[in-house]
Structure formats: C-alpha cells, structure tokens
Design an enzyme around this catalytic site. Structure first.
Site, PDB file in Angstrom:
ATOM      1  CG  HIS A 101      34.312  42.166  49.991  1.00  9.83           C
ATOM      2  ND1 HIS A 101      34.797  43.486  50.317  1.00  9.83           N
ATOM      3  CD2 HIS A 101      35.683  41.201  49.476  1.00  9.83           C
ATOM      4  CE1 HIS A 101      36.077  43.735  48.884  1.00  9.83           C
ATOM      5  NE2 HIS A 101      36.408  42.336  48.509  1.00  9.83           N
ATOM      6  CG  HIS A 103      36.734  36.856  49.697  1.00  6.04           C
ATOM      7  ND1 HIS A 103      37.255  36.652  48.307  1.00  6.04           N
ATOM      8  CD2 HIS A 103      37.428  38.841  49.845  1.00  6.04           C
ATOM      9  CE1 HIS A 103      37.498  38.335  47.630  1.00  6.04           C
ATOM     10  NE2 HIS A 103      37.744  39.112  47.910  1.00  6.04           N
TER      11      HIS A 103
END
Ligand code: 5GP
Ligand code: ZN
Length: 136
Positions: A101, A103
């Site tokens: 992922h 951010h």
C-alpha cells in the site's frame, strides 16, 4: 491473487468495510482508519502482493498512478498545501499490513507532522563507500 488472511484483500472483496475514495480496474483507495492528517488515504493494488520487494512492476505502476490521482484530488478537493507519499516495506520500515500500500498523506501548512528522523552529516568517504556497495 488474494490472501484469505489479509485485511486489505478483505476490503478488495467487500468483506470488510472501508471508506473507499477511488477505484479502477487494478487498484482501490480508501481512508486510513487512523489518519495522520485530514484525508490520509491508502492506495492498494487489487492483487495481493506482500510489499515493494514482491509486487510486479505493472501493479506497482497502477498503484503509483492511482496515488498521483489521489494527491491531485487532495490538493483540489481538500485544499492540501502538499502531499507525502509513504510506502513501508518490511517491519524495519514500519510495515504493519502485509499487502502493498501507498499512503497518500495530504499536508497542510499548519499540520503537526514532523520528520521522524534527522538528516545526518556523513563521515568522510561514507557516501562514496555506500554508493559503491549499491552499484554492486
Ligand atoms: P503500514 O504501517 O503497514 O505502512 O500501514 C498500515 C496502515 O493501515 C496503518 O496506517 C493503519 O492505520 C491502516 N489500517 C490498518 N487496519 C486497517 C483497516 O482495517 N482499515 C483501514 N481502512 N485501514 C487500516
Ligand atoms: Zn492482501
């Protein structure tokens, strides 16, 4: 490519609720459950990849494009003054969820975030030495 024990795969599958903000064929983006600033979101590939070491270049590229899309939206819709992108790869680098992922952290001139580390003055010859190691 899913991992039945992965919470982000569960979000992709719709089995775990998330506040989604963007989706395309390869990625989804949703609000981080514990935001660092207003609008802090996570972009993930729909396919399960543990982290930067293991993601295939295509899914990495799709994720980067979606992160740029969200950064622009943070600027234009939230009035962010800037954006930090952060990726954590392995626990030593603060990774806690093992599905790649990125951010997307909107930044505001008056927000409370500060750099977590201090830039260091390298010892004599250190930059050249480490550069030689990296070149291999
Ligand atoms: P990491 O530490 O791996 O870079 O980031 C993981 C992020 O996922 C953390 O910022 C954490 O707040 C967020 N997070 C963990 N569990 C959930 C969840 O169930 N839903 C959402 N939306 N975010 C989560
Ligand atoms: Zn996953």
């Amino acid at each position: 490519m899913t991992d039945p024990d992965c919470i982000f795969c569960k979000i992709v599958a719709g089995e775990l609720a998330a506040e989604k903000v963007d989706e395309d064929e390869h990625t989804i983006s949703f609000m981080d459950i514990n935001p660092w600033t207003r609008g802090h979101a996570l972009v993930i590939p729909k396919n399960h990849h543990k982290n930067l070491y293991e993601v295939d270049p295509e899914d990495l590229a799709h994720t980067a494009k979606a992160a740029q899309r969200l950064a622009l939206r943070a600027r234009d819709a939230l009035g962010a003054d800037g954006v930090n992108l952060l990726n954590s790869c392995e626990p030593a680098a603060w990774q806690t969820v093992f599905h790649l992922h990125v951010h997307v952290i909107p930044r505001y001139d008056d927000d409370p975030l500060r750099l977590p580390g201090q830039p260091q003055e390298p010892a004599e010859g250190e930059l050249a030495a480490v550069a030689a190691e990296l070149r291999g």
